[in-house]
Design a protein around this motif. Structure first.
Motif, PDB file in Angstrom:
ATOM      1  N   GLU A  36       5.202   5.365  12.810  1.00 15.44           N
ATOM      2  CA  GLU A  36       4.234   4.639  13.377  1.00 15.44           C
ATOM      3  C   GLU A  36       3.487   3.767  12.286  1.00 15.44           C
ATOM      4  OE1 GLU A  36       4.575   7.666  14.190  1.00 15.44           O
ATOM      5  OE2 GLU A  36       4.592   8.200  16.243  1.00 15.44           O
ATOM      6  N   VAL A  37       2.961   4.516  11.060  1.00 12.66           N
ATOM      7  CA  VAL A  37       2.162   3.710  10.321  1.00 12.66           C
ATOM      8  C   VAL A  37       2.994   2.702   9.621  1.00 12.66           C
ATOM      9  CG1 VAL A  37       1.150   4.408   7.743  1.00 12.66           C
ATOM     10  CG2 VAL A  37       0.696   5.656   9.912  1.00 12.66           C
ATOM     11  N   GLY A  86      -4.511  -5.379  12.882  1.00 14.42           N
ATOM     12  CA  GLY A  86      -3.978  -5.781  11.564  1.00 14.42           C
ATOM     13  C   GLY A  86      -4.327  -4.347  10.605  1.00 14.42           C
ATOM     14  N   VAL A 123       0.765  -1.183  -0.048  1.00 12.63           N
ATOM     15  CA  VAL A 123      -0.147   0.051   0.065  1.00 12.63           C
ATOM     16  C   VAL A 123       0.945   1.255   0.041  1.00 12.63           C
ATOM     17  CG1 VAL A 123      -1.798  -1.067   1.359  1.00 12.63           C
ATOM     18  CG2 VAL A 123      -0.196   0.232   2.553  1.00 12.63           C
ATOM     19  N   ILE A 128      -6.402  -9.824   2.914  1.00 15.79           N
ATOM     20  CA  ILE A 128      -5.130  -8.905   2.875  1.00 15.79           C
ATOM     21  C   ILE A 128      -5.226  -8.288   1.233  1.00 15.79           C
ATOM     22  CG2 ILE A 128      -3.474 -10.506   1.947  1.00 15.79           C
ATOM     23  CD1 ILE A 128      -1.203  -8.815   3.854  1.00 15.79           C
ATOM     24  N   CYS A 145       6.148   9.980   9.794  1.00 13.01           N
ATOM     25  CA  CYS A 145       5.228   9.016  10.602  1.00 13.01           C
ATOM     26  C   CYS A 145       5.887   7.679  10.585  1.00 13.01           C
ATOM     27  CB  CYS A 145       3.830   9.205  10.024  1.00 13.01           C
ATOM     28  SG  CYS A 145       2.478   8.650  11.098  1.00 13.01           S
ATOM     29  N   LEU A 200      -7.403  -8.014   9.770  1.00 10.59           N
ATOM     30  CA  LEU A 200      -6.743  -8.496   8.688  1.00 10.59           C
ATOM     31  C   LEU A 200      -6.577 -10.071   8.800  1.00 10.59           C
ATOM     32  CD1 LEU A 200      -4.968  -7.221   6.185  1.00 10.59           C
ATOM     33  CD2 LEU A 200      -3.084  -7.805   7.594  1.00 10.59           C
ATOM     34  N   ALA A 238       1.780  -6.032  10.118  1.00 11.44           N
ATOM     35  CA  ALA A 238       0.370  -6.494   9.529  1.00 11.44           C
ATOM     36  C   ALA A 238       0.954  -7.358   8.260  1.00 11.44           C
ATOM     37  CB  ALA A 238      -0.290  -5.700   9.277  1.00 11.44           C
ATOM     38  N   GLY A 239       2.126  -7.422   7.988  1.00  6.64           N
ATOM     39  CA  GLY A 239       2.571  -8.264   6.807  1.00  6.64           C
ATOM     40  C   GLY A 239       2.188  -7.369   5.600  1.00  6.64           C
ATOM     41  N   ILE A 240       2.325  -6.434   5.266  1.00 14.60           N
ATOM     42  CA  ILE A 240       1.948  -5.516   4.208  1.00 14.60           C
ATOM     43  C   ILE A 240       3.140  -4.627   3.853  1.00 14.60           C
ATOM     44  CG2 ILE A 240       0.716  -3.533   3.310  1.00 14.60           C
ATOM     45  CD1 ILE A 240      -1.662  -4.601   5.109  1.00 14.60           C
ATOM     46  N   VAL A 296       2.174   4.948   1.329  1.00 12.44           N
ATOM     47  CA  VAL A 296       2.368   5.704   2.476  1.00 12.44           C
ATOM     48  C   VAL A 296       2.993   6.956   1.808  1.00 12.44           C
ATOM     49  CG1 VAL A 296       3.540   6.076   4.544  1.00 12.44           C
ATOM     50  CG2 VAL A 296       2.765   4.037   3.982  1.00 12.44           C
ATOM     51  N   LEU A 313      -4.621   6.194   5.620  1.00 13.64           N
ATOM     52  CA  LEU A 313      -3.573   5.054   5.476  1.00 13.64           C
ATOM     53  C   LEU A 313      -2.278   5.229   5.592  1.00 13.64           C
ATOM     54  CD1 LEU A 313      -3.323   2.061   4.788  1.00 13.64           C
ATOM     55  CD2 LEU A 313      -3.444   2.631   2.291  1.00 13.64           C
ATOM     56  N   SER A 314      -2.072   6.530   5.131  1.00 15.71           N
ATOM     57  CA  SER A 314      -0.534   6.980   5.210  1.00 15.71           C
ATOM     58  C   SER A 314      -0.019   7.775   6.448  1.00 15.71           C
ATOM     59  CB  SER A 314      -0.289   8.043   3.931  1.00 15.71           C
ATOM     60  OG  SER A 314      -0.217   7.555   2.768  1.00 15.71           O
ATOM     61  N   TRP A 335      -5.347  -2.940  -0.857  1.00 12.83           N
ATOM     62  CA  TRP A 335      -5.228  -1.804  -1.837  1.00 12.83           C
ATOM     63  C   TRP A 335      -6.482  -1.320  -2.653  1.00 12.83           C
ATOM     64  CZ3 TRP A 335      -3.106   2.061  -3.847  1.00 12.83           C
ATOM     65  CH2 TRP A 335      -2.844   2.170  -5.291  1.00 12.83           C
ATOM     66  N   VAL A 365      -2.721   5.525  12.624  1.00 13.61           N
ATOM     67  CA  VAL A 365      -2.660   4.149  13.145  1.00 13.61           C
ATOM     68  C   VAL A 365      -3.803   4.093  14.036  1.00 13.61           C
ATOM     69  CG1 VAL A 365      -1.508   2.437  14.600  1.00 13.61           C
ATOM     70  CG2 VAL A 365      -0.135   3.749  12.961  1.00 13.61           C
ATOM     71  N   GLU A 383       3.477  -0.241  11.723  1.00 10.29           N
ATOM     72  CA  GLU A 383       2.179  -1.130  11.832  1.00 10.29           C
ATOM     73  C   GLU A 383       1.905  -1.893  10.558  1.00 10.29           C
ATOM     74  OE1 GLU A 383       1.314  -2.076  14.591  1.00 10.29           O
ATOM     75  OE2 GLU A 383       2.915  -0.716  15.579  1.00 10.29           O
ATOM     76  N   LEU A 384       2.115  -1.282   9.570  1.00  9.89           N
ATOM     77  CA  LEU A 384       1.973  -1.877   8.316  1.00  9.89           C
ATOM     78  C   LEU A 384       2.720  -3.246   8.026  1.00  9.89           C
ATOM     79  CD1 LEU A 384       1.387   1.030   5.974  1.00  9.89           C
ATOM     80  CD2 LEU A 384      -0.243  -0.560   6.432  1.00  9.89           C
ATOM     81  N   ALA A 406      -3.973   0.995   9.231  1.00  9.74           N
ATOM     82  CA  ALA A 406      -3.257  -0.097  10.053  1.00  9.74           C
ATOM     83  C   ALA A 406      -3.915   0.086  11.422  1.00  9.74           C
ATOM     84  CB  ALA A 406      -1.666   0.290  10.069  1.00  9.74           C
TER      85      ALA A 406
END
Lengths: 256, 256
Positions: A121-122, B146, A100, B71, A119, B66, A129-131, A102, B105-106, B75, B109, A125-126, B141
């Motif tokens: 943090e984002v 997730g 995704v 997953i 940022c 998630l 989450a495995g992203i 950022v 999303l960017s 997107w 959290v 956390e992504l 996120a």
């Protein structure tokens, strides 16, 4: 959490001579190589803006900072690189990599063109989450200049420090850093940086964020934090995959 | 810095019954009203995702958090609302309002669906530069799940608190909050909130972020921080302009 950071230069993904012109074959090949070799690795991808954004940023003169005359250039500049970013994420999806964007415009603040806030943090956390978070060269808010350009090279350095990255790669359209005799310099460190500066050749095309020397200075800064990085040729098929497996050759930039 | 926050619901900007279907006439009219009345005011705009994203989020079941199965929906869900966001920013530009996206999303959290972190710095610096930040309902996120859905209503509340907003408006497709007899409730406060809950009627269409009651609960929370808000009809021509001038009618949500 072991983190790999990979930047792919805009010169690999786009035709820098023609405004907003992608190289879809290169984008797809690199996405396929990432798909083949990512396994369960935590990857942050950064891409240059290439001809998506650089031409607009130059046209509106955004590097000079915000003015009444160029405020109308902020959205078109960001929107152009957003289009490239969507192409890259679509390609990653086709190869089973769930990524995704950022966007730095949404998540960074600059101060005289240098990252003041990002940022983290984002991104963290992504990754958790495995992203795969995908950042890019962009226009961003600047505390002093109103707005400025943020390069992918600056982003990879700031994020690698913040995330304490284990592996950092900078994929360009050349076999690492070249001396004037066109031989690749195998490693750069404080011991030879002055000599390297003298012998560097320029990179091709339009680049409002500085060429190879600017890139090396960002990576030398990163090396001073104990994080080495590899500049390699991402145009050569197989190299992105080899980088992810830790076997790619190029120029290693490291500390003392 | 005096800040105005305005949210326009997805039901005003899109046809919620049809996936990814905008209402370009409404988008253009609202952008024109903002252009007419913004003057030098500092405005943060937030829009719902409407049928751009809600349908995708439901299709992939993203509210459940998630999983390996969903997953691949992250997107496409974000990309859909990004398309709506670009339409809105393009419309604002046509009416002389220089806006840029700040994608949750960017920059956010969540923790169990509630905002844990939001990148206020970017919004503040864009406002300082005279640019209108535009946020929206999104996927983001989540520390526990997730990924989860973040509603525009939650964003306006968190940002209004963080920025100490002076004026908060929530533009919907009804004349404020309605009782069962279809009369608009003129004001909601802790004194009448229980009665209001009993008499509320549902809002139309698909809404994975909760309907009018969820919206009121977010705004009651904001009111408890001393920031009142106005729920008004943004479908009625002139109301967005009147809101920016402080003369619009609707339901006032306030503290004791």
């Amino acid at each position: 959490m072991s983190v790999i950071m990979l930047k792919i230069g805009g010169s690999v993904l786009t035709d820098k001579q023609k405004s907003s012109t992608a190289r879809p074959d290169q984008i797809d090949r690199i996405a396929a190589e990432i798909g083949d070799s990512i396994d369960s690795k935590k990857l942050v991808l950064i891409h240059g803006a290439g001809s998506f954004g650089h031409h607009q940023a130059l046209e509106y003169g955004l590097k000079a900072g915000l003015s009444q005359a160029n405020i109308k250039g902020v959205w078109p500049t960001h929107h152009a690189v957003n289009i490239l970013n969507s192409m890259i994420i679509d390609a990653l999806y086709r190869h089973g990599v769930y990524a995704v964007p950022v966007h730095p415009l949404s998540s960074c603040v600059l101060k005289n063109g240098r990252i003041e806030h990002i940022c983290l943090e984002v991104v963290e956390e992504l990754l958790a989450a495995g992203i795969v978070p995908v950042l890019h060269g962009d226009v961003a808010a600047d505390l002093r200049k109103g707005i400025d350009i943020i390069s992918g090279d600056q982003i990879i350095t700031a994020l690698a420090k913040g995330l304490k990255a284990d592996q950092v790669g900078v994929g360009t359209n050349v076999d690492g850093v070249h001396a004037k005799d066109f031989n690749t310099i195998e490693d750069i460190s404080p011991a030879n940086i002055c000599k390297v500066k003298e012998t560097l050749i320029g990179s091709r095309g339009v680049d409002v964020t500085g060429g190879m020397y600017g890139k090396i200075m960002e990576l030398m800064d990163l090396a001073s934090y104990g994080i080495p990085s590899l500049v390699f040729n991402a145009e050569k098929p197989g190299n992105v995959s080899e980088f992810l497996q830790g076997t790619c050759k190029g120029t290693l930039i490291h500390g003392d």
